[in-house]
Every structure is written in C-alpha cells, then in structure tokens.
Scaffold this motif. Structure first.
Motif, PDB file in Angstrom:
ATOM      1  N   THR A 288       0.846  -1.187   0.000  1.00  0.00           N
ATOM      2  CA  THR A 288       0.000   0.000   0.000  1.00  0.00           C
ATOM      3  C   THR A 288       0.882   1.239   0.000  1.00  0.00           C
ATOM      4  O   THR A 288       2.071   1.188   0.333  1.00  0.00           O
ATOM      5  N   SER A 289       0.303   2.362  -0.348  1.00  0.00           N
ATOM      6  CA  SER A 289       1.081   3.598  -0.358  1.00  0.00           C
ATOM      7  C   SER A 289       1.662   3.908   1.009  1.00  0.00           C
ATOM      8  O   SER A 289       2.801   4.371   1.121  1.00  0.00           O
ATOM      9  N   ALA A 290       0.900   3.643   2.054  1.00  0.00           N
ATOM     10  CA  ALA A 290       1.410   3.887   3.410  1.00  0.00           C
ATOM     11  C   ALA A 290       2.640   3.020   3.686  1.00  0.00           C
ATOM     12  O   ALA A 290       3.630   3.491   4.268  1.00  0.00           O
ATOM     13  N   GLU A 291       2.586   1.769   3.274  1.00  0.00           N
ATOM     14  CA  GLU A 291       3.736   0.878   3.462  1.00  0.00           C
ATOM     15  C   GLU A 291       4.925   1.316   2.624  1.00  0.00           C
ATOM     16  O   GLU A 291       6.082   1.288   3.079  1.00  0.00           O
ATOM     17  N   LEU A 292       4.663   1.738   1.401  1.00  0.00           N
ATOM     18  CA  LEU A 292       5.739   2.150   0.509  1.00  0.00           C
ATOM     19  C   LEU A 292       6.419   3.425   0.995  1.00  0.00           C
ATOM     20  O   LEU A 292       7.646   3.560   0.887  1.00  0.00           O
ATOM     21  N   VAL A 293       5.653   4.358   1.520  1.00  0.00           N
ATOM     22  CA  VAL A 293       6.240   5.591   2.057  1.00  0.00           C
ATOM     23  C   VAL A 293       7.224   5.250   3.165  1.00  0.00           C
ATOM     24  O   VAL A 293       8.340   5.791   3.214  1.00  0.00           O
ATOM     25  N   GLU A 294       6.852   4.341   4.036  1.00  0.00           N
ATOM     26  CA  GLU A 294       7.739   3.945   5.139  1.00  0.00           C
ATOM     27  C   GLU A 294       9.025   3.322   4.601  1.00  0.00           C
ATOM     28  O   GLU A 294      10.126   3.636   5.068  1.00  0.00           O
ATOM     29  N   GLN A 295       8.895   2.447   3.604  1.00  0.00           N
ATOM     30  CA  GLN A 295      10.080   1.797   3.033  1.00  0.00           C
ATOM     31  C   GLN A 295      10.971   2.792   2.295  1.00  0.00           C
ATOM     32  O   GLN A 295      12.199   2.731   2.401  1.00  0.00           O
ATOM     33  N   LEU A 296      10.369   3.698   1.552  1.00  0.00           N
ATOM     34  CA  LEU A 296      11.157   4.662   0.808  1.00  0.00           C
ATOM     35  C   LEU A 296      11.863   5.650   1.727  1.00  0.00           C
ATOM     36  O   LEU A 296      13.034   6.006   1.494  1.00  0.00           O
ATOM     37  N   HIS A 297      11.209   6.095   2.756  1.00  0.00           N
ATOM     38  CA  HIS A 297      11.839   7.016   3.680  1.00  0.00           C
ATOM     39  C   HIS A 297      12.991   6.359   4.439  1.00  0.00           C
ATOM     40  O   HIS A 297      13.893   7.056   4.930  1.00  0.00           O
ATOM     41  N   ALA A 298      12.988   5.030   4.519  1.00  0.00           N
ATOM     42  CA  ALA A 298      14.089   4.313   5.156  1.00  0.00           C
ATOM     43  C   ALA A 298      15.224   4.006   4.181  1.00  0.00           C
ATOM     44  O   ALA A 298      16.273   3.503   4.588  1.00  0.00           O
ATOM     45  N   HIS A 299      15.026   4.314   2.896  1.00  0.00           N
ATOM     46  CA  HIS A 299      15.992   3.985   1.844  1.00  0.00           C
ATOM     47  C   HIS A 299      17.016   5.114   1.717  1.00  0.00           C
ATOM     48  O   HIS A 299      16.668   6.261   1.422  1.00  0.00           O
ATOM     49  N   ALA A 300      18.290   4.797   1.947  1.00  0.00           N
ATOM     50  CA  ALA A 300      19.326   5.831   1.957  1.00  0.00           C
ATOM     51  C   ALA A 300      19.434   6.551   0.621  1.00  0.00           C
ATOM     52  O   ALA A 300      19.712   7.759   0.581  1.00  0.00           O
TER      53      ALA A 300
END
Length: 344
Positions: A288-300
């Motif tokens: 989901t977009s909420a899940e993807l935002v969390e993963q992307l914000h954790a991506h250096a």
C-alpha cells in the motif's frame, strides 16, 4: 547521520514497452496510451527503456516523437540509450528534432559500454570498424558537444542554392541541460558530475570491491553524493531514482498476488553482488502507499533525491499499469509530498 527525506518534487515513471512480435503495433500503441494517461494523471515525466533485438522498444526516440504529438506537458525521457549502438552525430540530430517537436520536453538519458552480445552482433553493426570502435565516455562527450552546439565541421555557408551550418540542425538550446547519464558506479557518477550532466540512478548499482557493504541504499547514496560533489551545481544538481515500486491500494486480490509473486521471484538476486561486474539489485517494493512511504523514507538512496522515475514491471498487462500509475499519482505521490504541477 542519515539524511532527511526530501519532499518529492517530480514524479515520473519508466516503461519498457513490450510487444508481441506478431503484432508489434499493439504494444507500441499501449506504450503511447500509458504516456497519455501519465499526463492526465499529472505525472511530471514519462521514460522509455531501450531494447535492441528484443520485443521491447528499439527506437525510443521515434516513440517519443509520436508521444510528443499526443501530449502537451509531460516531459519525455529515455532511460537509457546505450551509445554503443549509436553514431553521436546522427543521434544528436534526432534528439534535437524531437526536442523541437515536443516544445522542449525531451530528457535523453544515455550510457556507454560495448553493445550487449557484441561478439554476435558486431558484424551487423560495425562490419568494417568493429575492432576500432570506442565505447568509452568519449562517445558521450562527443554527443554532449554536438547537442550543446560545438561545430561538427569546418564548413558552413552557401553552396549553390543550398545553405549549410557547421553545427547540428535543428539546434535546441535547452537540450544540453537536459541530458542524463545512467550510471551505477562511483566512476560514472563522478564523470557525469564533472561534465555537467544530470544523473539517472536505477535499481542496479555496482558493488566495486568484495569488502564493500551490500546495502543497496548506502551504495546508491554514495554514488549520488559523488555525483553532486563533482557537479558545478553541487547539491542542486538533478538526480532521478528509478526503483521498481508497485502500489496496491486499488489493486484486486488477483493483481496483488501477481505483483507479490513477481517481486518474490526476483528477490534472490538482491542478496549479494551478481556476476563478474558485481551488480547489486534493489528489491522490488510492493504494498500500500502507506507501506511504501515507510520503506522509501528508510531507503538511503531515496533520501538523497527529490525526483523519481519509478519503473513499471516488465511483464504486466495494460490494465495493471493503469492501476499502478493511478495509485502512484493519486495516493503514493501525495503521501511523499508530491503535488501535480509543483515542479514548474
């Protein structure tokens, strides 16, 4: 210390444009329809991949010429044109022509190196000069010079009834600032920065040494910082990231299962460098977009950029791309801070 995620300023997507060899027209039409949809959804850019002797777009410049006549605002890019297949002078003419036709919306991305399967194709591609061809950065430099208006000849003027110029025609003055280099190593990032190009970084990087970290995001961040450290514009130099990102907010259960199976099939290649070139692949992101935002914000790597060209998976159906792009534009993009038209 980790960098702070930047609000997303430019949202783009990348497609390979697959087609059926028995009916190539339908696949090309699907690609054009997807680009038109991207414009309607407010995307800032649409990019096409380049594939030779495969069932994908072999002539992205021609496809983008068509797209330029069916759109009015969205920027159109190539990610990337492998210059080993190209004559820089002729390519410069084609790029400038499409840029003029599009009203200054073309973003050509290029890379260097020998053509894939060169031993098998060189007799067809360069029958007389195969062993003399230069596939180094010099090929990019030639293209840059020609696009930016450096003379291609010492002859110009009138001959009979014909008028000749010494620079590539048409000349599109802004195109030289919209050339991108697609790179996955520190060396390519440095070279692109030193030569004032923009930098495309994708879901593949090179882990140069065995002792290097296998953290994809950390390697990508190092490449982005190396690029900006050597670019005249410094921190303002443009970088676009091209991960495979698949939002599922409006997907059917069948689509979700397909997307998850696709990502799972490709996951094993992300755990360690692959092949003699030590290529490291990023995991595909599905959720989901909420899940993807969390993963992307954790991506250096993602934390270093404010524009993206998220890659569409190779083998999905047209209706899947419609769902993915719609969710990107209406849910994921806004959740990352993007607003249509904010890039100017």
């Amino acid at each position: 210390m980790p960098s702070t995620p930047r609000p997303l300023r430019r949202l783009g997507f990348l497609t390979i444009g697959l087609f059926d060899g028995a009916d190539p027209g339908r696949g090309h039409e699907s690609t054009l329809e997807i680009i038109e949809l991207g414009e309607r959804l407010g995307f800032d850019s649409a990019w096409v991949r380049h594939r030779h002797l495969q069932y994908g777009i072999s002539s992205p410049v021609a496809v983008l010429a068509a797209a330029s006549q069916r759109t009015s605002r969205i920027e159109l890019g190539t990610a990337v044109i492998p210059l080993g297949w190209e004559n820089p002078l002729r390519l410069a003419e084609d790029l400038a022509t499409v840029d003029v036709l599009s009203g200054g919306r073309l973003n050509p991305g290029v890379s260097v190196g020998p053509p894939m399967h060169y031993e098998q194709v060189k007799e067809a591609l360069y029958p007389d000069t195969a062993n003399a061809e230069d596939f180094s950065y010099e090929r990019v430099r030639r293209l840059l010079d020609l696009v930016r208006g450096k003379p291609a000849t010492d002859f110009s003027g009138v001959e009979g009834f014909e008028v000749f110029a010494d620079v590539v025609q048409p000349h599109s003055p802004g195109l030289g600032r919209r050339l991108w280099y697609g790179g996955g190593s520190l060396g390519s990032a440095r070279w692109a920065g030193e030569h004032g190009m923009n930098f495309l970084t994708s879901s593949v990087v090179r882990a140069a040494e065995p002792q290097d970290t296998y953290d994809f995001g950390e390697i990508q961040r190092a490449h982005i910082r190396e690029f900006r450290a050597h670019h005249p514009d410094g921190e303002a130099a443009r970088v676009s990231q091209g991960l495979v990102v698949i939002p599922t907010d409006s997907a059917t259960p069948e689509q979700c299962a397909k997307y998850e199976a696709y990502a799972a099939q490709r996951l094993t290649r992300t755990t360690s460098p692959q092949g003699p070139a030590r290529l490291l692949f990023a995991p595909d992101l599905v959720g989901t977009s909420a899940e993807l935002v969390e993963q992307l914000h954790a991506h250096a790597g993602f934390r270093e950029v404010d524009e993206v060209a998220f890659a569409l998976p190779f083998t999905f159906e047209h209706e899947d791309y419609v769902q993915i792009l719609t969710d990107m534009a209406t849910r994921l993009g806004p959740a990352l801070g993007w607003r249509p038209g904010a890039a100017g």
